[in-house]
Design an enzyme around this catalytic site. Structure first.
Site, PDB file in Angstrom:
ATOM      1  N   THR A 260      17.556 -37.835 -64.255  1.00 27.00           N
ATOM      2  CA  THR A 260      18.407 -38.439 -65.339  1.00 27.00           C
ATOM      3  C   THR A 260      18.512 -40.162 -65.041  1.00 27.00           C
ATOM      4  OG1 THR A 260      19.957 -36.538 -65.244  1.00 27.00           O
ATOM      5  CG2 THR A 260      20.928 -38.598 -65.836  1.00 27.00           C
TER       6      THR A 260
ATOM      7  N   ASN B  18      14.777 -34.540 -55.733  1.00 24.77           N
ATOM      8  CA  ASN B  18      14.710 -34.295 -57.194  1.00 24.77           C
ATOM      9  C   ASN B  18      15.393 -35.392 -58.017  1.00 24.77           C
ATOM     10  OD1 ASN B  18      13.232 -31.998 -56.340  1.00 24.77           O
ATOM     11  ND2 ASN B  18      13.979 -30.791 -57.782  1.00 24.77           N
TER      12      ASN B  18
ATOM     13  N   GLU C  36      16.419 -21.529 -55.358  1.00 18.94           N
ATOM     14  CA  GLU C  36      17.539 -22.132 -55.145  1.00 18.94           C
ATOM     15  C   GLU C  36      18.664 -21.094 -54.801  1.00 18.94           C
ATOM     16  OE1 GLU C  36      21.078 -23.975 -58.139  1.00 18.94           O
ATOM     17  OE2 GLU C  36      19.005 -24.899 -58.336  1.00 18.94           O
TER      18      GLU C  36
ATOM     19  N   ASP D  84       9.312 -27.027 -62.456  1.00 22.25           N
ATOM     20  CA  ASP D  84      10.556 -27.032 -62.039  1.00 22.25           C
ATOM     21  C   ASP D  84      11.665 -26.020 -62.956  1.00 22.25           C
ATOM     22  OD1 ASP D  84      12.226 -28.048 -59.958  1.00 22.25           O
ATOM     23  OD2 ASP D  84      13.158 -29.141 -61.422  1.00 22.25           O
ATOM     24  N   HIS D  85      12.248 -25.524 -62.176  1.00 21.87           N
ATOM     25  CA  HIS D  85      13.533 -24.593 -62.861  1.00 21.87           C
ATOM     26  C   HIS D  85      12.772 -23.506 -63.739  1.00 21.87           C
ATOM     27  CE1 HIS D  85      17.237 -26.188 -61.173  1.00 21.87           C
ATOM     28  NE2 HIS D  85      16.778 -27.447 -61.221  1.00 21.87           N
TER      29      HIS D  85
ATOM     30  N   SER E 227       9.935 -29.732 -65.846  1.00 22.56           N
ATOM     31  CA  SER E 227      10.916 -28.751 -65.942  1.00 22.56           C
ATOM     32  C   SER E 227      10.710 -27.754 -67.295  1.00 22.56           C
ATOM     33  CB  SER E 227      12.184 -28.992 -65.898  1.00 22.56           C
ATOM     34  OG  SER E 227      12.578 -29.586 -67.515  1.00 22.56           O
TER      35      SER E 227
ATOM     36  N   HIS F 158      23.581 -31.827 -61.732  1.00 18.61           N
ATOM     37  CA  HIS F 158      22.571 -32.055 -62.536  1.00 18.61           C
ATOM     38  C   HIS F 158      23.159 -33.219 -63.829  1.00 18.61           C
ATOM     39  CE1 HIS F 158      20.550 -28.749 -61.488  1.00 18.61           C
ATOM     40  NE2 HIS F 158      19.415 -29.492 -61.381  1.00 18.61           N
TER      41      HIS F 158
END
Length: 279
Positions: free
Chosen positions: A231, A228, A136, A84-85, A50, A178
């Site tokens: 965590t 995805n 997204e 990512d992101h 990310s 998230h």
């Protein structure tokens, strides 16, 4: 084997009616553990890094990307590398040179029209440079945000968004958040199914660590393809390190990072197998 394109892995999973796990990489040990878990599960996997992880590595994407690619190169299953992101344009434009075959460009904080405009530009740039582009629509909560039904992805808006941006995959807000450390998220499976019916690209579930195994499988049955996960790996990693460091004489990081890597691999194996189970 050499890095596989993300498009190839995602499309193969979609055609087979399976999901594919995309695990977040922060350290070298994460990448090693994820690949070991995928090999044990006998399933392809996506290593994703990310923008936040790049920031942790002093803003330099190349060391962790190249290390992850080297680990993938020796894997016994297909592995792809995904960025990512991404919100930073400069980072987006380094993606192909750093070995990524796909990128998730995140303009979801913007209103619909501005999200479309920014994502369309990113998708056009991505296609020109051989990248598979995910975006997204909606707002997946966590990391300081609140997730409520009012910000979930609207199926009709999703259809317009995909048509206007020509993205390759769409991350949707359907009840996950998230950074959840407990697996208590409640997904809207009917909403997932309705979005699948309105768009022609694979759907992506972010914030999957907070979703129970059975619900992850139900999400895949409803239309999710890329799942995805981040965590829950960090929980396993940190718990192993925390337990090891109760010994005040322990100073060699290999002594506690080894167990962290083993525990992360076990979680990755289970979840990779869970989401790739045939429908």
């Amino acid at each position: 084997m050499p890095l596989a394109p993300t498009r190839q892995i995602v499309e193969a999973a979609r055609e087979a009616g399976r999901g594919v796990a995309a695990f977040n990489v922060i350290t070298l040990e994460h990448a090693e553990a994820i690949v070991a878990g995928a090999e044990a599960a006998g399933t392809p996997v996506i290593l994703q890094i990310s923008e936040n992880a790049v920031a942790y590595h002093h803003g330099n994407v190349f060391p962790i990307a190249l290390a992850s690619a080297a680990i993938a190169d020796g894997a016994g299953v297909e592995v792809s590398l995904h960025l990512d992101h991404v919100e930073d344009q400069q980072l987006l434009h380094r993606a192909a040179d750093a070995g990524f075959s796909s990128v998730m460009y995140d303009a979801s904080k913007l209103d619909f029209a501005d999200n479309v405009a920014a994502t369309r530009d990113a998708a056009r740039w991505g296609r020109t440079n051989g990248l598979y582009v995910e975006a997204e629509l909606g707002a997946v909560g966590g990391k300081g945000g609140a997730h409520t039904p009012g910000v979930r992805t609207d199926p009709d808006e999703a259809a317009r968004f995909v048509a206007d941006t020509e993205v390759d995959a769409l991350a949707v807000a359907v009840g996950s958040s998230h950074a959840m450390t407990e697996r208590t998220a409640s997904l809207d499976f009917d909403l997932i199914a309705r979005i699948r019916e309105t768009v022609g690209v694979p759907l992506v579930l972010h914030g999957s660590s907070g979703v129970a195994d059975t619900d992850l499988q139900a999400a895949v049955r409803s239309g999710i393809v890329k799942v995805n996960i981040g965590t829950i790996l960090n929980v396993a990693f940190t718990n192993a390190v925390r337990q090891a460091l109760t010994d005040p004489s322990l100073v060699d990081p290999r002594k506690y990072l080894t167990q962290a890597r083993v525990d992360v691999a076990a979680v990755a194996e289970r979840l990779a197998a869970t989401v790739s189970s045939p429908i």
